[in-house]
Design an enzyme around this catalytic site. Structure first.
Site, mmCIF file in Angstrom:
data_model
loop_
_atom_site.group_PDB
_atom_site.id
_atom_site.type_symbol
_atom_site.label_atom_id
_atom_site.label_comp_id
_atom_site.label_asym_id
_atom_site.label_seq_id
_atom_site.Cartn_x
_atom_site.Cartn_y
_atom_site.Cartn_z
ATOM 1 N N SER A 144 0.830 -1.154 0.028
ATOM 2 C CA SER A 144 -0.087 0.163 -0.286
ATOM 3 C C SER A 144 0.764 1.261 0.002
ATOM 4 O O SER A 144 1.680 1.574 -1.053
ATOM 5 C CB SER A 144 -0.975 0.142 1.196
ATOM 6 O OG SER A 144 -1.929 1.033 1.171
ATOM 7 N N ARG A 163 -1.232 5.761 22.001
ATOM 8 C CA ARG A 163 -1.289 6.929 21.120
ATOM 9 C C ARG A 163 -2.550 7.803 22.070
ATOM 10 O O ARG A 163 -3.363 7.646 22.448
ATOM 11 C CB ARG A 163 -2.158 6.385 19.824
ATOM 12 C CG ARG A 163 -1.097 5.483 19.268
ATOM 13 C CD ARG A 163 -1.501 5.182 17.860
ATOM 14 N NE ARG A 163 -0.682 4.068 17.318
ATOM 15 C CZ ARG A 163 0.220 4.083 16.581
ATOM 16 N NH1 ARG A 163 0.825 5.367 16.568
ATOM 17 N NH2 ARG A 163 1.102 3.215 15.974
ATOM 18 N N GLY A 215 -1.522 -1.066 18.255
ATOM 19 C CA GLY A 215 -1.720 -2.488 18.027
ATOM 20 C C GLY A 215 -0.096 -3.242 17.875
ATOM 21 O O GLY A 215 -0.383 -4.375 18.046
ATOM 22 N N THR A 216 0.852 -2.535 17.587
ATOM 23 C CA THR A 216 2.145 -3.176 17.315
ATOM 24 C C THR A 216 3.637 -2.765 18.221
ATOM 25 O O THR A 216 4.161 -3.391 18.067
ATOM 26 C CB THR A 216 2.500 -2.627 15.728
ATOM 27 O OG1 THR A 216 2.390 -1.109 15.952
ATOM 28 C CG2 THR A 216 1.328 -3.042 14.804
ATOM 29 N N ASP A 262 -1.676 1.591 -3.451
ATOM 30 C CA ASP A 262 -2.462 0.563 -3.951
ATOM 31 C C ASP A 262 -3.795 0.979 -4.420
ATOM 32 O O ASP A 262 -4.669 0.157 -4.545
ATOM 33 C CB ASP A 262 -2.431 -0.667 -3.308
ATOM 34 C CG ASP A 262 -2.993 -0.517 -1.867
ATOM 35 O OD1 ASP A 262 -3.179 0.447 -1.405
ATOM 36 O OD2 ASP A 262 -3.465 -1.504 -1.064
ATOM 37 N N GLU A 310 -12.490 6.540 7.336
ATOM 38 C CA GLU A 310 -11.395 7.163 8.134
ATOM 39 C C GLU A 310 -10.879 8.401 7.452
ATOM 40 O O GLU A 310 -10.937 8.699 6.235
ATOM 41 C CB GLU A 310 -10.128 6.006 8.260
ATOM 42 C CG GLU A 310 -10.795 4.859 8.966
ATOM 43 C CD GLU A 310 -9.479 3.717 9.056
ATOM 44 O OE1 GLU A 310 -9.076 3.637 10.266
ATOM 45 O OE2 GLU A 310 -8.919 3.356 7.972
ATOM 46 N N ALA A 311 -10.447 9.393 8.473
ATOM 47 C CA ALA A 311 -9.733 10.397 7.827
ATOM 48 C C ALA A 311 -8.668 10.309 6.790
ATOM 49 O O ALA A 311 -8.665 11.275 5.685
ATOM 50 C CB ALA A 311 -9.191 11.438 8.842
ATOM 51 N N ARG A 356 -5.225 5.440 23.464
ATOM 52 C CA ARG A 356 -5.569 4.062 23.143
ATOM 53 C C ARG A 356 -4.200 3.307 22.838
ATOM 54 O O ARG A 356 -3.087 3.843 22.304
ATOM 55 C CB ARG A 356 -6.332 3.767 21.821
ATOM 56 C CG ARG A 356 -5.668 4.477 20.614
ATOM 57 C CD ARG A 356 -6.734 4.465 19.510
ATOM 58 N NE ARG A 356 -6.606 2.967 18.663
ATOM 59 C CZ ARG A 356 -5.770 2.675 17.886
ATOM 60 N NH1 ARG A 356 -5.050 3.462 17.237
ATOM 61 N NH2 ARG A 356 -5.775 1.338 17.294
ATOM 62 N N PRO A 357 -3.877 1.986 23.354
ATOM 63 C CA PRO A 357 -2.651 1.328 23.251
ATOM 64 C C PRO A 357 -2.475 1.049 21.544
ATOM 65 O O PRO A 357 -3.368 0.848 20.850
ATOM 66 C CB PRO A 357 -3.019 0.063 23.705
ATOM 67 C CG PRO A 357 -4.354 -0.184 24.019
ATOM 68 C CD PRO A 357 -5.106 1.167 23.582
#
Length: 561
Positions: free
Chosen positions: A68, A530, A524-525, A287, A390-391, A521-522
């Site tokens: 992407s 954040r 994901g990786t 993409d 999403e933004a 929020r945590p």
């Protein structure tokens, strides 16, 4: 599992040893990494795709090789399920286990165990079918070969190479194949161009569109989207598109170009200059599954006026609400119009608060989900018409089958009673939108055509569109923490329920700022939390974000451990 199948898997997988010291994880974007590390992973995802097809009664599954908006030296692989949507979350842990199995023996053991647990018919009457696609990255060709080897390691599985395509094209093809309709690239282009023409033909006679506004300049991110738009634009009437950064002029994929760059940096992409002041412009990502619009406000600045995914969602919502209002008008008592379609607008907490306020003021039902396309799409599918974005410019519109059937029968009724009425035109517009938009996944090409058709319908310039509402200034930060799992959120990630007391502290901080809003929020990786904050001025948003980041550090950071 028969011995022949076992030995075939063992000998085949021995040719694709996993890279040492690398652990990969399947997320919303599938697997992504430096392309040099991915041969083994893509081979194993080929096996997974074949097993998934067999599990789903030999439905067609998609396997897309792309990274992407990542840099050109990266690549990735992801699966499209029979609906054209993402791989079922239930299979993601199996994907992780497959990718990280250390040896052919471990791999075989995992597959045997999973096949038994899921009752996958390896000796079924019909073979697995997988459509393969890739973007323009140089590494795509050898990774495609690895995917084919993985697929053919499941005896009888069939791989169909669709060539270089956008990610949304492959998702569309998978969905179309499983619905039993024509699904070539040409069929995709023809469906988009014919439904766009239909919307253009239904533009109200009083709608005025300035000559200047006819031109659209598109940044193709030096990727597959620019290439495909060059083909598609030849099939369109009444739309003057100039494609820049199509990848033909030596530009590098996603380098200083593309929707991700434009949306995050809020500056003009390469290939644009002061000569483009006032021209409506759009940017695709690498993409072509994300789309943002922008205009260059003045000759003296590289800054842009950005029209992000929130504003695209708002434009779509205004248009669809207008068509539903026309449908609900009284005046034809002999036509059955009791049915009240449910329209839902789905956002995440990252959507700008001004967009949410605007949509709610229109009387629309707005819901939040946790961050991630899979959550947005799932929620949108609960409505007759679900719109999500999403933004960052990724989103689409989903129509329920029952609503589309109702529209078709409504069209037939209106044809026999009041052919050519405003109500019938509204029905035809909604049917055209359902064919133009890619209902499987966010698609920059179909989204771009829908934006263009709606702007002409409304008679709006990009400036009129930009003025729907003014974004609240916002700031995003990351705070390194010892353990990101210490933060637990609820209410679509807008409230932190753990650690105890942190949400009350965030609320107290937020209350100090006019139009203040903040959440954490945590990631994901990685072990970071954040922070998002918005307020009435940029200074206030920055200050609020910093205050909340300090709270996170006090509660969870290295200073607290």
């Amino acid at each position: 599992m028969k011995e022949q199948q076992q030995s075939h898997l063992l000998s085949s997988s021995a040719r694709f040893p996993p890279p040492q010291g690398v652990r990969l994880s399947y997320g919303t974007a599938g697997f992504r990494a430096d392309a040099g590390l991915l041969q083994s992973t893509v081979y194993r995802v080929g096996i997974l795709a074949a097993l998934r097809s067999l599990k789903m009664d030999s439905s067609v599954i998609g396997l897309m090789i792309t990274a992407s908006h990542n840099k050109e030296s990266d690549n990735g692989v992801k699966i499209a399920d029979p609906s054209g949507g993402m791989l079922s979350q239930h299979w993601e842990s199996f994907a992780d286990a497959l990718a990280n199995a250390p040896s052919p023996q471990h791999l075989l053991h995992l597959i045997i165990e999973f096949v038994e647990k899921e009752n996958i018919p390896l000796e079924g009457a019909r073979p697995a079918q997988i459509l393969l696609g890739r973007d323009t990255r140089p590494s795509g060709e050898s990774l495609l070969e690895a995917a084919k080897q993985g697929i053919s390691s499941i005896l009888g599985a069939v791989a169909i190479d669709m060539g270089i395509v956008t990610t949304p094209q492959l998702h569309w093809m998978v969905r179309a194949r499983n619905k039993g309709v024509k699904a070539s690239e040409l069929d995709y282009f023809e469906q988009l161009s014919s439904s766009f023409r239909c919307l253009m033909d239904l533009i109200p006679s009083g709608s005025t569109f300035n000559e200047v506004d006819y031109k659209l300049v598109v940044d193709g991110a030096n990727g597959v989207g620019g290439e495909k738009l060059e083909v598609l634009k030849k099939m369109l009437d009444g739309l003057a598109i100039e494609v820049r950064n199509s990848g033909k002029d030596g530009g590098v994929l996603n380098e200083g170009v593309g929707a991700d760059y434009v949306q995050k940096e809020k500056v003009v992409p390469r290939g644009f200059s002061s000569q483009d002041v006032g021209i409506r412009s759009a940017s695709l990502d690498g993409d072509a599954d994300r789309l943002v619009y922008f205009s260059v406000p003045s000759e003296s600045s590289s800054k842009i006026d950005l029209v992000d995914g929130d504003k695209i969602l708002s434009l779509f919502a205004v248009f669809i609400k207008e068509q539903l209002s026309i449908l609900n008008k009284e005046g034809h008592t002999d036509v059955n119009s009791d049915y009240q379609p449910r329209l839902g607008v789905i956002q995440t907490a990252y959507a700008n608060g001004a967009s949410t306020d605007y949509l709610r003021r229109l009387g629309l039902e707005v819901l939040f989900t946790p961050t991630g396309v899979k959550y947005l799409h799932e929620k949108a599918a609960e409505y007759d018409i679900g719109i999500y974005f999403e933004a960052n410019g990724h989103g689409t519109i989903v129509f329920s089958e029952s609503f589309l059937c109702w529209l078709e029968s409504r069209n037939n009724e209106l044809s026999s009673v009041v052919k050519g009425s405003e109500q019938q035109k509204a029905v035809l517009r909604l049917l055209a939108v359902s064919k133009l938009i890619n209902q499987a996944v966010g698609d920059a090409l179909s989204g771009l055509l829908l934006v263009e058709a709606i702007l002409r319908h409304m008679g709006w310039s990009i400036y009129r569109w930009t003025e729907l509402y003014q974004d609240l200034p916002s700031r995003q930060l990351k705070v390194k923490v010892v353990d990101r799992t210490s933060v637990v959120t609820a209410n679509a990630e807008t409230v932190a329920v753990r650690p105890p007391g942190i949400q009350e502290a965030i609320n107290a901080e937020t209350a100090k700022y006019p139009q203040g809003r903040s959440f954490i929020r945590p990631s994901g990786t990685e072990d970071v939390i954040r922070v998002y904050a918005e307020a009435s001025t940029q200074e206030a948003a920055d200050s609020l974000a910093n205050s909340v980041a300090k709270l996170v550090d006090q509660f969870l950071g290295f200073s607290s451990s």
